[in-house]
Each structure stands twice: as structure tokens, then as C-alpha cells.
Design a protein around this motif. Structure first.
Motif, PDB file in Angstrom:
ATOM      1  N   SER A 123       0.855  -1.188   0.000  1.00  0.00           N
ATOM      2  CA  SER A 123       0.000   0.000   0.000  1.00  0.00           C
ATOM      3  C   SER A 123       0.892   1.240   0.000  1.00  0.00           C
ATOM      4  N   ASN A 124       0.291   2.367   0.335  1.00  0.00           N
ATOM      5  CA  ASN A 124       1.069   3.596   0.537  1.00  0.00           C
ATOM      6  C   ASN A 124       0.400   4.405   1.634  1.00  0.00           C
ATOM      7  N   LEU A 125       1.120   5.375   2.156  1.00  0.00           N
ATOM      8  CA  LEU A 125       0.625   6.117   3.312  1.00  0.00           C
ATOM      9  C   LEU A 125      -0.684   6.843   3.020  1.00  0.00           C
ATOM     10  N   HIS A 126      -0.805   7.386   1.819  1.00  0.00           N
ATOM     11  CA  HIS A 126      -2.032   8.096   1.469  1.00  0.00           C
ATOM     12  C   HIS A 126      -3.230   7.141   1.457  1.00  0.00           C
ATOM     13  N   ARG A 127      -3.055   5.991   0.879  1.00  0.00           N
ATOM     14  CA  ARG A 127      -4.144   5.019   0.792  1.00  0.00           C
ATOM     15  C   ARG A 127      -4.571   4.533   2.175  1.00  0.00           C
ATOM     16  N   VAL A 128      -3.602   4.341   3.061  1.00  0.00           N
ATOM     17  CA  VAL A 128      -3.920   3.926   4.426  1.00  0.00           C
ATOM     18  C   VAL A 128      -4.870   4.924   5.070  1.00  0.00           C
ATOM     19  N   TRP A 129      -4.599   6.224   4.868  1.00  0.00           N
ATOM     20  CA  TRP A 129      -5.439   7.256   5.470  1.00  0.00           C
ATOM     21  C   TRP A 129      -6.735   7.468   4.697  1.00  0.00           C
ATOM     22  N   ASP A 130      -6.699   7.337   3.394  1.00  0.00           N
ATOM     23  CA  ASP A 130      -7.920   7.506   2.598  1.00  0.00           C
ATOM     24  C   ASP A 130      -8.971   6.473   2.977  1.00  0.00           C
ATOM     25  N   GLU A 131      -8.567   5.227   3.070  1.00  0.00           N
ATOM     26  CA  GLU A 131      -9.589   4.203   3.223  1.00  0.00           C
ATOM     27  C   GLU A 131      -9.245   3.011   4.085  1.00  0.00           C
ATOM     28  N   GLN A 132      -7.985   2.608   4.159  1.00  0.00           N
ATOM     29  CA  GLN A 132      -7.709   1.333   4.812  1.00  0.00           C
ATOM     30  C   GLN A 132      -7.916   1.366   6.318  1.00  0.00           C
ATOM     31  N   LEU A 133      -7.620   2.476   6.974  1.00  0.00           N
ATOM     32  CA  LEU A 133      -7.938   2.594   8.400  1.00  0.00           C
ATOM     33  C   LEU A 133      -9.449   2.508   8.630  1.00  0.00           C
ATOM     34  N   ILE A 134     -10.218   3.135   7.759  1.00  0.00           N
ATOM     35  CA  ILE A 134     -11.678   3.112   7.888  1.00  0.00           C
ATOM     36  C   ILE A 134     -12.229   1.728   7.559  1.00  0.00           C
ATOM     37  N   ASP A 135     -11.780   1.157   6.449  1.00  0.00           N
ATOM     38  CA  ASP A 135     -12.264  -0.158   6.048  1.00  0.00           C
ATOM     39  C   ASP A 135     -11.953  -1.226   7.090  1.00  0.00           C
ATOM     40  N   TYR A 136     -10.843  -1.062   7.800  1.00  0.00           N
ATOM     41  CA  TYR A 136     -10.430  -2.051   8.796  1.00  0.00           C
ATOM     42  C   TYR A 136     -11.452  -2.199   9.923  1.00  0.00           C
ATOM     43  N   GLN A 137     -12.271  -1.160  10.150  1.00  0.00           N
ATOM     44  CA  GLN A 137     -13.266  -1.219  11.233  1.00  0.00           C
ATOM     45  C   GLN A 137     -14.439  -2.133  10.871  1.00  0.00           C
ATOM     46  N   GLN A 138     -14.561  -2.476   9.590  1.00  0.00           N
ATOM     47  CA  GLN A 138     -15.588  -3.414   9.103  1.00  0.00           C
ATOM     48  C   GLN A 138     -17.005  -2.982   9.489  1.00  0.00           C
ATOM     49  N   LEU A 139     -17.310  -1.733   9.174  1.00  0.00           N
ATOM     50  CA  LEU A 139     -18.642  -1.191   9.399  1.00  0.00           C
ATOM     51  C   LEU A 139     -19.166  -0.586   8.104  1.00  0.00           C
ATOM     52  N   SER A 140     -20.471  -0.624   7.904  1.00  0.00           N
ATOM     53  CA  SER A 140     -21.070   0.111   6.794  1.00  0.00           C
ATOM     54  C   SER A 140     -21.027   1.594   7.134  1.00  0.00           C
ATOM     55  N   TYR A 141     -21.306   2.455   6.143  1.00  0.00           N
ATOM     56  CA  TYR A 141     -21.231   3.889   6.445  1.00  0.00           C
ATOM     57  C   TYR A 141     -22.315   4.313   7.426  1.00  0.00           C
ATOM     58  N   THR A 142     -23.464   3.647   7.420  1.00  0.00           N
ATOM     59  CA  THR A 142     -24.513   3.991   8.386  1.00  0.00           C
ATOM     60  C   THR A 142     -24.144   3.498   9.780  1.00  0.00           C
ATOM     61  N   GLU A 143     -23.557   2.309   9.864  1.00  0.00           N
ATOM     62  CA  GLU A 143     -23.101   1.796  11.165  1.00  0.00           C
ATOM     63  C   GLU A 143     -21.982   2.664  11.722  1.00  0.00           C
ATOM     64  N   TYR A 144     -21.072   3.058  10.863  1.00  0.00           N
ATOM     65  CA  TYR A 144     -19.948   3.884  11.289  1.00  0.00           C
ATOM     66  C   TYR A 144     -20.446   5.232  11.799  1.00  0.00           C
ATOM     67  N   THR A 145     -21.399   5.819  11.078  1.00  0.00           N
ATOM     68  CA  THR A 145     -21.970   7.106  11.489  1.00  0.00           C
ATOM     69  C   THR A 145     -22.586   7.005  12.873  1.00  0.00           C
ATOM     70  N   LYS A 146     -23.358   5.955  13.103  1.00  0.00           N
ATOM     71  CA  LYS A 146     -23.985   5.771  14.418  1.00  0.00           C
ATOM     72  C   LYS A 146     -22.940   5.583  15.508  1.00  0.00           C
ATOM     73  N   ALA A 147     -21.832   4.950  15.163  1.00  0.00           N
ATOM     74  CA  ALA A 147     -20.789   4.666  16.151  1.00  0.00           C
ATOM     75  C   ALA A 147     -20.054   5.916  16.606  1.00  0.00           C
ATOM     76  N   ILE A 148     -19.906   6.908  15.716  1.00  0.00           N
ATOM     77  CA  ILE A 148     -19.098   8.080  16.077  1.00  0.00           C
ATOM     78  C   ILE A 148     -19.895   9.374  16.226  1.00  0.00           C
ATOM     79  N   ASN A 149     -21.133   9.384  15.812  1.00  0.00           N
ATOM     80  CA  ASN A 149     -21.903  10.630  15.789  1.00  0.00           C
ATOM     81  C   ASN A 149     -22.563  10.919  17.135  1.00  0.00           C
ATOM     82  N   SER A 150     -21.720  11.173  18.138  1.00  0.00           N
ATOM     83  CA  SER A 150     -22.235  11.521  19.463  1.00  0.00           C
ATOM     84  C   SER A 150     -21.346  12.592  20.100  1.00  0.00           C
ATOM     85  N   PRO A 151     -21.208  13.737  19.433  1.00  0.00           N
ATOM     86  CA  PRO A 151     -20.383  14.811  19.987  1.00  0.00           C
ATOM     87  C   PRO A 151     -21.018  15.413  21.232  1.00  0.00           C
ATOM     88  N   THR A 152     -20.181  15.937  22.105  1.00  0.00           N
ATOM     89  CA  THR A 152     -20.700  16.643  23.275  1.00  0.00           C
ATOM     90  C   THR A 152     -21.173  18.029  22.853  1.00  0.00           C
TER      91      THR A 152
END
Length: 263
Positions: free
Chosen positions: A165-194
Motif C-alpha cells: 500500500s502507501n501512506l495516502h491510501r492507508v489514510w484515505d480508506e484502509q484505516l476506515i475499512d479495517y473497522q468493518q462497518l457500513s457507512y450507516t453503522e460507522y456514522t452511528k458509532a461516532i456521531n455523538s459529539p458533546t
């Protein structure tokens, strides 16, 4: 000969999405999904009038999809800004103000101006909204404020869980893809700001958002990552909270921009 051509064609198709995308499909959809949840009624109505039945999450990837159409090649430099290392905030601001070539800073402001102008034709408004949704996401990906000499980390080759891979690709998608969540699941997981985070993240302007990403980018470079480094569990542990924070900020700030445009 036909087999060789076929293999080359497949290789090109495999490579292009990684080379071209920013935040990847999931990242941009997460930003769009989060933003849509914070729109005020006027902004929600205006966005729907422009996008029709298409959601912000889905339209967020349009600027990457159309890279296959050469008539849109002029958009390629809009997705990032190359910044030298060791600049302070004043230095970054001056650099942004003095750049004449198309980049993520001046084109984001241009899209905002087009959407604010009631005389902008419908087709141009559609392009402006699609690009704004995408570009606000891009500017929160730290490697889109990176160094020209290594093409924003694209020339820093690494191994991600044993995959080249390369460093840009890791940040573009591979860190996110590694969490194995759909975009709706991911949104629910992080969308709780104070309440305090919401108030803080709504402050500032495009320059501030870019400088914030630039500071994170500097920290990424400061780890001393080099060609052929092996990245896996530890890299994910060290950086996934930063990724999640940037995705959430991107969505909230995108909504704030649209709320400001449409009152």
C-alpha cells in the motif's frame, strides 16, 4: 497477448480507485451522512431541491466517480492543497491566500459563493453542491494537506497488514475499512459529539480547518514513517481516534457551512 492486455486492464482498474479517491467511498459517505443529520430545515429543503432523491452520503462520491470522464480532468487539483513543512498558522494562511492554481481552499470558497448566489443556474448549483460536500470531507483527511514531493504520501510505500500500500491510501480508506462497518453503522458509532464539541467545531473557517489537518499531517510525518514500513494493529490503535474525530468534524462543519448558506 490478449491475456496480458486483460491482466493490465484489471491491474489499472484495481489501482485507480486507490490513487484517485479521498477518504474512500466509506469515508465520504460517513461525512455526508453525519452532515445531513445536522442540517436546519431551510438547508435541508435547499439541498433536497438541488439533489432530488439523492442523499448527501451517496452524492459525496460523485467527484471521484467522474474522474473516469476526461472532460472533468480540470477538477483533479481541487481535492487537495500541497503545503510545505514547518509553517505556523500565519504561514499557512499566507500560503493559501497567495496560491493562484486551483486547490481545495480556493475552490471550496468558490463553491460556497456559487451556492449563495441565487442567479447560479441549476446545473451549476448541482456541481457546486456535490463538490462542496466532497471537498469539505477531503480537507479533513490530513494527507490532503501534505507534501508535494511525495504526492501527499502516495510515494511512501508501506505494507498494511501484509498488503502492499502507501501512506495516502492507508489514510484515505484502509484505516476506515479495517473497522468493518457500513457507512450507516460507522456514522452511528461516532456521531455523538458533546455540546462543547459541537460549539467548538462550528467555530472557525476554511483556513482553520485546513490548518488543523495540516497539523495532524505534520504529526503523521513526525512518526518517521518510511518506505516498506509494516503497519497493522498498532498503527490502527494509534490513529483511529484521529480518523474518527476528523470524519465527525467534517460532517458537522459541512452542515454548518450549508446552514450558513441557506439561513
Amino acid at each position: 497477448m490478449k491475456l496480458i492486455k486483460k491482466l493490465i486492464f484489471v491491474a489499472v482498474l484495481t489501482y485507480l480507485p486507490y490513487a484517485a479517491n479521498a477518504w474512500g467511498l466509506l469515508g465520504h459517505r460517513i461525512v455526508g451522512e453525519i452532515a445531513e443529520s445536522y442540517l436546519n430545515p431551510n438547508a435541508r429543503k435547499a439541498v433536497k431541491e438541488i439533489l432530488g432523491s439523492e442523499s448527501m452520503a451517496i452524492t459525496a462520491n460523485w467527484p471521484d466517480f467522474i474522474k473516469s470522464d476526461s472532460s472533468y480532468n480540470y477538477l483533479s487539483s481541487w481535492h487537495y492543497v500541497n503545503l510545505p513543512e514547518n509553517l505556523d498558522k500565519i504561514g499557512v494562511n499566507n500560503y493559501l491566500e497567495n496560491m493562484t492554481e486551483a486547490n481545495i481552499y480556493n475552490k471550496t470558497n468558490e463553491m460556497i459563493a456559487l451556492l449563495k448566489n441565487k442567479q447560479t443556474p441549476a446545473a451549476q448549483k448541482l456541481l457546486a453542491l456535490r463538490m462542496l460536500i466532497h471537498l469539505v470531507g477531503d480537507m479533513h483527511q490530513p494527507m490532503h494537506t501534505a507534501r508535494k514531493e511525495d504526492l501527499g504520501g502516495n510515494r511512501i510505500t508501506v505494507n498494511w497488514f501484509g498488503q502492499k500500500s502507501n501512506l495516502h491510501r492507508v489514510w484515505d480508506e484502509q484505516l476506515i475499512d479495517y473497522q468493518q462497518l457500513s457507512y450507516t453503522e460507522y456514522t452511528k458509532a461516532i456521531n455523538s459529539p458533546t455540546t462543547a464539541q459541537l460549539a467548538e467545531w462550528k467555530k472557525g473557517n476554511i483556513k482553520d480547518y485546513i490548518f488543523e489537518s495540516y497539523e495532524i499531517c505534520n504529526k503523521i510525518y513526525a512518526t518517521g514513517i518510511k518506505n516498506d514500513d509494516k503497519l497493522s494493529y498498532r498503527y490502527n490503535f494509534d490513529w483511529i481516534s484521529t480518523v474518527n474525530s476528523q470524519l465527525l468534524k467534517g460532517g458537522i462543519r459541512l452542515a454548518n457551512i450549508l446552514n450558513g448558506i441557506y439561513g
